[in-house]
Scaffold this motif. Structure first.
Motif, PDB file in Angstrom:
ATOM      1  N   SER A 151      19.594  32.889  54.908  1.00 12.27           N
ATOM      2  CA  SER A 151      20.332  32.613  56.142  1.00 12.27           C
ATOM      3  C   SER A 151      21.729  32.069  55.852  1.00 12.27           C
ATOM      4  N   LEU A 152      21.861  31.229  54.841  1.00  9.99           N
ATOM      5  CA  LEU A 152      23.131  30.555  54.588  1.00  9.99           C
ATOM      6  C   LEU A 152      24.280  31.514  54.278  1.00  9.99           C
ATOM      7  N   GLN A 153      23.990  32.639  53.637  1.00  6.36           N
ATOM      8  CA  GLN A 153      25.075  33.549  53.281  1.00  6.36           C
ATOM      9  C   GLN A 153      25.755  34.167  54.498  1.00  6.36           C
ATOM     10  N   HIS A 154      25.076  34.115  55.664  1.00 11.12           N
ATOM     11  CA  HIS A 154      25.671  34.648  56.892  1.00 11.12           C
ATOM     12  C   HIS A 154      26.370  33.561  57.719  1.00 11.12           C
ATOM     13  N   LEU A 155      26.119  32.303  57.377  1.00 13.81           N
ATOM     14  CA  LEU A 155      26.680  31.189  58.147  1.00 13.81           C
ATOM     15  C   LEU A 155      28.209  31.218  58.234  1.00 13.81           C
ATOM     16  N   PRO A 156      28.948  31.395  57.132  1.00 15.97           N
ATOM     17  CA  PRO A 156      30.415  31.340  57.221  1.00 15.97           C
ATOM     18  C   PRO A 156      31.010  32.397  58.146  1.00 15.97           C
ATOM     19  N   ARG A 157      30.385  33.554  58.232  1.00 15.10           N
ATOM     20  CA  ARG A 157      30.926  34.622  59.071  1.00 15.10           C
ATOM     21  C   ARG A 157      30.810  34.265  60.552  1.00 15.10           C
ATOM     22  N   TYR A 158      29.696  33.655  60.951  1.00 14.48           N
ATOM     23  CA  TYR A 158      29.502  33.289  62.354  1.00 14.48           C
ATOM     24  C   TYR A 158      30.192  31.972  62.701  1.00 14.48           C
ATOM     25  N   CYS A 159      30.208  31.029  61.768  1.00 12.05           N
ATOM     26  CA  CYS A 159      30.739  29.687  62.029  1.00 12.05           C
ATOM     27  C   CYS A 159      31.969  29.437  61.164  1.00 12.05           C
ATOM     28  N   SER A 160      32.991  30.223  61.400  1.00 10.24           N
ATOM     29  CA  SER A 160      34.193  30.152  60.570  1.00 10.24           C
ATOM     30  C   SER A 160      35.064  28.933  60.893  1.00 10.24           C
ATOM     31  N   GLN A 161      34.732  28.185  61.976  1.00 12.52           N
ATOM     32  CA  GLN A 161      35.521  27.012  62.348  1.00 12.52           C
ATOM     33  C   GLN A 161      35.028  25.729  61.681  1.00 12.52           C
ATOM     34  N   LEU A 162      34.104  25.852  60.751  1.00  9.67           N
ATOM     35  CA  LEU A 162      33.554  24.674  60.080  1.00  9.67           C
ATOM     36  C   LEU A 162      34.646  23.867  59.383  1.00  9.67           C
ATOM     37  N   THR A 163      34.619  22.554  59.605  1.00 10.50           N
ATOM     38  CA  THR A 163      35.510  21.649  58.886  1.00 10.50           C
ATOM     39  C   THR A 163      34.730  20.752  57.926  1.00 10.50           C
ATOM     40  N   SER A 164      33.424  20.584  58.177  1.00 10.91           N
ATOM     41  CA  SER A 164      32.586  19.753  57.309  1.00 10.91           C
ATOM     42  C   SER A 164      31.243  20.430  57.104  1.00 10.91           C
ATOM     43  N   LEU A 165      30.850  20.578  55.832  1.00  9.98           N
ATOM     44  CA  LEU A 165      29.577  21.211  55.484  1.00  9.98           C
ATOM     45  C   LEU A 165      28.865  20.346  54.453  1.00  9.98           C
ATOM     46  N   LYS A 166      27.631  19.922  54.797  1.00  5.12           N
ATOM     47  CA  LYS A 166      26.832  19.099  53.894  1.00  5.12           C
ATOM     48  C   LYS A 166      25.493  19.793  53.657  1.00  5.12           C
ATOM     49  N   LEU A 167      25.204  20.064  52.405  1.00  2.00           N
ATOM     50  CA  LEU A 167      23.976  20.758  52.034  1.00  2.00           C
ATOM     51  C   LEU A 167      23.234  19.925  50.999  1.00  2.00           C
ATOM     52  N   PHE A 168      21.992  19.554  51.322  1.00  3.13           N
ATOM     53  CA  PHE A 168      21.213  18.697  50.447  1.00  3.13           C
ATOM     54  C   PHE A 168      19.978  19.449  49.949  1.00  3.13           C
ATOM     55  N   ASN A 169      19.801  19.427  48.630  1.00  2.00           N
ATOM     56  CA  ASN A 169      18.669  20.106  47.994  1.00  2.00           C
ATOM     57  C   ASN A 169      18.662  21.598  48.300  1.00  2.00           C
ATOM     58  N   ILE A 170      19.856  22.158  48.334  1.00  2.93           N
ATOM     59  CA  ILE A 170      20.007  23.596  48.562  1.00  2.93           C
ATOM     60  C   ILE A 170      20.981  24.138  47.512  1.00  2.93           C
ATOM     61  N   GLY A 171      20.509  25.020  46.675  1.00  2.15           N
ATOM     62  CA  GLY A 171      21.381  25.646  45.690  1.00  2.15           C
ATOM     63  C   GLY A 171      22.089  26.846  46.305  1.00  2.15           C
ATOM     64  N   LEU A 172      23.400  26.901  46.138  1.00  4.73           N
ATOM     65  CA  LEU A 172      24.170  27.991  46.730  1.00  4.73           C
ATOM     66  C   LEU A 172      24.247  29.185  45.781  1.00  4.73           C
ATOM     67  N   SER A 173      24.005  30.356  46.331  1.00  6.67           N
ATOM     68  CA  SER A 173      24.174  31.582  45.556  1.00  6.67           C
ATOM     69  C   SER A 173      25.655  31.926  45.488  1.00  6.67           C
ATOM     70  N   ASP A 174      26.010  32.814  44.561  1.00  4.94           N
ATOM     71  CA  ASP A 174      27.410  33.242  44.439  1.00  4.94           C
ATOM     72  C   ASP A 174      27.886  33.911  45.728  1.00  4.94           C
ATOM     73  N   ALA A 175      26.999  34.681  46.380  1.00  6.40           N
ATOM     74  CA  ALA A 175      27.372  35.363  47.624  1.00  6.40           C
ATOM     75  C   ALA A 175      27.684  34.354  48.725  1.00  6.40           C
ATOM     76  N   THR A 176      26.899  33.277  48.807  1.00  6.12           N
ATOM     77  CA  THR A 176      27.120  32.265  49.851  1.00  6.12           C
ATOM     78  C   THR A 176      28.417  31.503  49.622  1.00  6.12           C
ATOM     79  N   ILE A 177      28.657  31.073  48.395  1.00  6.03           N
ATOM     80  CA  ILE A 177      29.861  30.293  48.116  1.00  6.03           C
ATOM     81  C   ILE A 177      31.114  31.149  48.291  1.00  6.03           C
ATOM     82  N   ARG A 178      31.014  32.441  47.979  1.00  5.16           N
ATOM     83  CA  ARG A 178      32.154  33.347  48.210  1.00  5.16           C
ATOM     84  C   ARG A 178      32.429  33.500  49.697  1.00  5.16           C
ATOM     85  N   ALA A 179      31.363  33.601  50.480  1.00  5.76           N
ATOM     86  CA  ALA A 179      31.522  33.748  51.929  1.00  5.76           C
ATOM     87  C   ALA A 179      32.164  32.501  52.538  1.00  5.76           C
ATOM     88  N   ILE A 180      31.816  31.335  52.024  1.00  4.54           N
ATOM     89  CA  ILE A 180      32.428  30.093  52.508  1.00  4.54           C
ATOM     90  C   ILE A 180      33.929  30.111  52.240  1.00  4.54           C
TER      91      ILE A 180
END
Length: 436
Positions: free
Chosen positions: A200-229
């Protein structure tokens, strides 16, 4: 007045003048004749000033004055609702979340009238926090059925995997496209509560592009997700990651105007590489840097010190927190603080090689230093700490944790030395030390 409609009713009783009566219970019973035109006018003006009213004259001469509820100016209502929304929150409320009592008060405001509803309802939806999937699913059903796009009011969400699945998160993000602050945490790993993943997280940046603060706990980010951010979240100012991050992860965030960066692991140490530090240096607007369980911590300072000739990295840095600092010596730290004079808060853990010389340099170079936490810094003495406190004029709070040479009574005689492993000095204690 309630729902009663005051009326001026014309009566004819055979007399020469027409007569008028008022059944306005608030202003009292009034009886007028045609000769009392001025009195009728004054009465009408009084009603109109008291309430926003309409006047109707019927064909038979009956005059009906209909008052409407007087609306308060929006500025006054906004102040009332702002007071409710800004009420001081208890210390145990995390992430600046709105207290449940405030939510209930805002909900009560929406039930007053349409004017209150229009102003309070967007605030009611601004911050959402869920503790189970049932309540979240009810929200999703309501958003899907709503014709008013209530999700457009949402600015802040706090979730964990006990309250949200990947499928629900995917559906939620389609309704909250103006979301600004998101906190996600995996707190339970069972068959009943599967973790939130990059599915789910890899699609988050596309829908919620107005994010100013993102906190992720105990979640490892894939390369696809971090690129999308990095690609979509061009307003991201604050990033907190507790979980795996690849060596190239920070490079993909170069287009984000990061001001606060917090990276940590809870259970395992992680290697801090030269490439990661060089990528951090790109964030020139950084004011807060917090690295936990990354080693060697000295890379932060040594690489920064080597870059001084081409411009000071992080010239606006105010907060620095580093773990595993046993490889940082006095010379390295002193060089760093001289080029970062805006530091207000410092936390250093296991800086075993540091001595009183570092404290003395802080007193000289960091004129705005407010708070410090020193943990397992065995090279600093009580005498050096006392002199440092006396010379740091804006210092308000200091903690010494497991610092072997620090003895409470040597710093301030009135302090209790029963717990020598933990010494916390507040503003009152610091004032006594300076006056002693």
């Amino acid at each position: 007045m309630g729902n009663e409609v005051p009326q001026l009713t014309q009566r004819t009783d055979g007399t020469k003048d027409n007569q008028y009566e008022s059944d306005d219970t608030e202003h009292g019973y009034c009886h007028f004749t045609r000769g009392d035109i001025k009195q009728i006018k004054r009465y009408t003006e009084e009603i109109l000033q008291h309430e926003r009213s309409t006047i109707q004259v019927k064909s038979d001469g009956t005059v009906i004055i209909t008052p409407h509820p007087r609306q308060l100016p929006n500025e006054i209502l906004a102040r009332i609702i702002h007071h409710i929304d800004e009420t001081t929150q208890p210390a145990y409320i995390l992430f600046g979340s709105r207290h449940p009592d405030q939510q209930r008060d805002l909900h009560a405001c929406t039930l007053v009238n349409r004017q209150f509803y229009a102003l309070a309802n967007p605030l009611l939806w601004q911050e959402l926090e869920f503790h189970d999937t049932i309540h979240l699913q009810r929200l999703l059903d309501g958003l899907a059925a709503s014709e008013q796009s209530l999700g457009n009011h949402v600015r802040k969400i706090q979730l964990n995997n006990v309250a949200c699945t990947d499928a629900q998160l995917l559906l939620l993000m389609t309704h909250v496209r103006h979301l600004e602050t998101l906190s996600l945490e995996n707190v339970n790993f069972t068959n009943d509560f599967p973790p939130i993943t990059n599915t789910s997280l890899q699609h988050l940046p596309r829908y919620c592009s107005q994010l100013t603060s993102l906190k992720l706990f105990n979640i490892g980010l894939s390369d696809a997700t971090i690129r999308a951010i990095g690609q979509h979240c061009r307003r991201l100012c604050q990033l907190t990651l507790c979980g795996y991050l690849s060596d190239d992860g920070l490079a993909t965030l170069a287009s984000c105007p990061l001001q606060r960066l917090q990276l940590f692991h809870e259970d395992i140490e992680n290697m801090l590489t030269e490439k990661m530090v060089m990528d951090m240096i790109r964030f020139q607007d950084l004011t807060h840097l917090d690295l936990s369980l990354f080693e060697p911590s000295s890379l932060i300072m040594t690489i920064s010190n080597n870059k001084i000739t081409t411009g000071v990295p992080w010239p606006h840095l105010k907060y620095l927190s580093l773990d595993l600092c046993y490889d940082i010596d006095d010379a390295t730290l002193i060089c760093f603080i001289k080029t970062h004079p805006h530091l207000q808060e410092i936390r250093l853990k296991e800086a075993r090689a540091l001595t009183d010389a570092s404290l003395a340099a802080m007193a000289v170079s960091l004129c705005d230093l407010r708070r410090c936490i020193f943990e397992m810094m065995n090279g600093i003495s009580s005498r050096g700490a006392r002199q440092w406190i006396q010379n740091c004029q804006r210092l308000k709070r200091v903690q010494f944790r497991q610092c072997r040479q620090i003895k409470a009574t040597d710093i301030l005689e009135t302090l209790d030395d029963d717990n020598s492993d933990y010494l916390c000095l507040d503003e009152h204690d610091i004032a006594k030390i300076r006056s002693g």
